[in-house]
Enzyme design. Structure first.
Site, short mmCIF file in Angstrom:
data_model
loop_
_atom_site.label_atom_id
_atom_site.label_comp_id
_atom_site.label_asym_id
_atom_site.label_seq_id
_atom_site.Cartn_x
_atom_site.Cartn_y
_atom_site.Cartn_z
N LYS A 89 0.85 -1.20 0.00
CA LYS A 89 0.00 0.00 0.00
C LYS A 89 0.88 1.24 0.00
O LYS A 89 1.92 1.28 0.65
CB LYS A 89 -0.90 -0.01 1.23
CG LYS A 89 -1.91 1.11 1.27
CD LYS A 89 -2.96 0.84 2.31
CE LYS A 89 -3.99 1.95 2.36
NZ LYS A 89 -4.58 2.23 1.05
N GLY A 127 -7.36 8.04 -1.40
CA GLY A 127 -6.55 9.16 -0.92
C GLY A 127 -5.31 8.77 -0.15
O GLY A 127 -4.90 9.48 0.77
N ASN A 147 5.25 6.33 -6.74
CA ASN A 147 4.00 6.75 -7.36
C ASN A 147 4.07 8.24 -7.68
O ASN A 147 4.11 9.07 -6.77
CB ASN A 147 2.84 6.46 -6.39
CG ASN A 147 1.50 6.95 -6.92
OD1 ASN A 147 1.38 7.38 -8.06
ND2 ASN A 147 0.48 6.87 -6.08
N CYS A 149 0.70 11.53 -7.58
CA CYS A 149 0.25 12.34 -6.44
C CYS A 149 0.35 13.83 -6.76
O CYS A 149 1.24 14.25 -7.51
CB CYS A 149 1.11 12.05 -5.23
SG CYS A 149 1.20 10.33 -4.83
N ASN A 191 -1.17 3.47 -14.06
CA ASN A 191 -2.00 3.77 -12.91
C ASN A 191 -3.43 4.01 -13.41
O ASN A 191 -3.71 3.89 -14.61
CB ASN A 191 -1.45 5.01 -12.19
CG ASN A 191 -1.77 5.01 -10.70
OD1 ASN A 191 -2.79 4.47 -10.29
ND2 ASN A 191 -0.92 5.62 -9.91
N GLY A 199 -9.90 -1.74 -13.60
CA GLY A 199 -10.73 -2.86 -14.00
C GLY A 199 -10.64 -3.15 -15.48
O GLY A 199 -9.90 -2.49 -16.23
#
Length: 303
Positions: free
Chosen positions: A45, A72, A126, A129, A191, A216
């Site tokens: 995570k 978030g 990542n 952000c 992403n 998905g």
């Protein structure tokens, strides 16, 4: 049995399937279903410099061919992750990719520096952000900011660095080339795509944040296209993701140019999805008399 092992940026994976960041937590819940050692790796995570409580609910909603989320980056912060979660993960006989994020290049670099002192195998940065220093625009939406945050993290760690790219850009290839030049060892892509749905009875968005990331099956063709384009423009490996639900989906991404594959939304409907995908990939390779999964990487033959 075919050889399912792959190598990404010098790191050996027993198979190419990795639960994506944000869908698998830290693996504790899923370990009730199967040994985590069956996975090629785990992307943790997303972790930031300090605790984040995330966005207000509702923050997850189904769509006709996937889901929207605006969680978030809820997480306990890097110090808690290193103290409580990482030691357990490192006992699971699988590759651990620590996904990190931050609101500034300095925060990202600080998190990476702390992980550099641990035994984590890889860092996944990542860059989707918001960069508070640039008015809230995501790091990954411009070559300049993507390159800057990658360079800052690169200086902070000697761990293999994977940069996770946003598809919400005009040219993902140019972003990929920018982070490669800044020292990324590999890319992970794509992403989620920015999306929105409205409850027609209340006339309000279904998410409290109004918009969220679409994942998905609906985004698989976009992922295939972006991976194929990027693989032909960079020399570093790619970990593909986006809409993977079956072994053949994963093989499709690898034929497009990915060296490994992350599985996301499919895990919410079936916690066994990653294990089934590994088995389905093996069956496909055996059926087609392909000795190693490495032999399919980048083998698409365009017209």
């Amino acid at each position: 049995m075919a050889d399912l092992s792959v190598n990404v940026a010098g790191v050996e994976f027993k198979n190419p399937i990795i639960p994506a960041s944000g869908v698998f937590g830290y693996g504790r819940e899923y370990e009730e279903f199967y040994p985590l050692s069956k996975l090629g790796g785990i992307a943790t995570k997303g972790t930031t410099g300090t605790l984040r409580t995330g966005n207000l609910s509702p923050r997850i909603a189904e769509t006709p061919a996937g889901m929207l989320n605006s969680v978030g980056l809820q997480n306990p912060g890097i110090d808690t992750f290193i103290e409580r979660e990482l030691p357990n993960l490192l006992t699971k006989d699988t590759v651990i990719l620590a996904n990190i994020a931050g609101s500034t290049p300095e925060e990202c670099a600080e998190v990476a520096a702390k992980l550099d002192k641990t035994d984590v195998h890889m860092i996944e940065l990542n860059i989707s952000c918001p960069n508070v220093k640039q008015g809230g625009a995501a790091f990954g939406t411009s070559c300049t900011s993507a390159e800057a945050v990658t360079a800052a993290v690169r200086k902070a760690t000697s761990k293999p660095l994977v940069v996770k790219l946003s598809p919400n850009v005009t040219s993902i290839v140019e972003i990929a080339k920018a982070v490669e030049s800044a020292g990324a060892d590999a890319l992970s892509m794509i992403n989620t795509l920015l999306g929105m749905r409205i409850d027609v009875r209340t006339r309000r968005p279904v998410l409290h944040n109004n918009v969220g990331g679409l994942s998905g099956p609906a985004i698989l063709p976009i992922a295939v296209r972006m991976i194929w384009q990027t693989a032909n423009a960079v020399s570093i490996p790619i970990i593909g993701m986006g809409g993977v639900s079956t072994g053949e989906d994963a093989i499709e991404l690898m034929m497009a140019g990915a060296s490994a594959v992350q599985v996301g939304a499919a895990i919410f409907t079936d916690p066994y999805a990653p294990i089934k995908i590994v088995d389905e990939m093996n069956a496909f390779l055996d059926e087609n008399k392909i000795a190693s999964v490495k032999d399919i990487i980048g083998t698409v033959q365009p017209w």
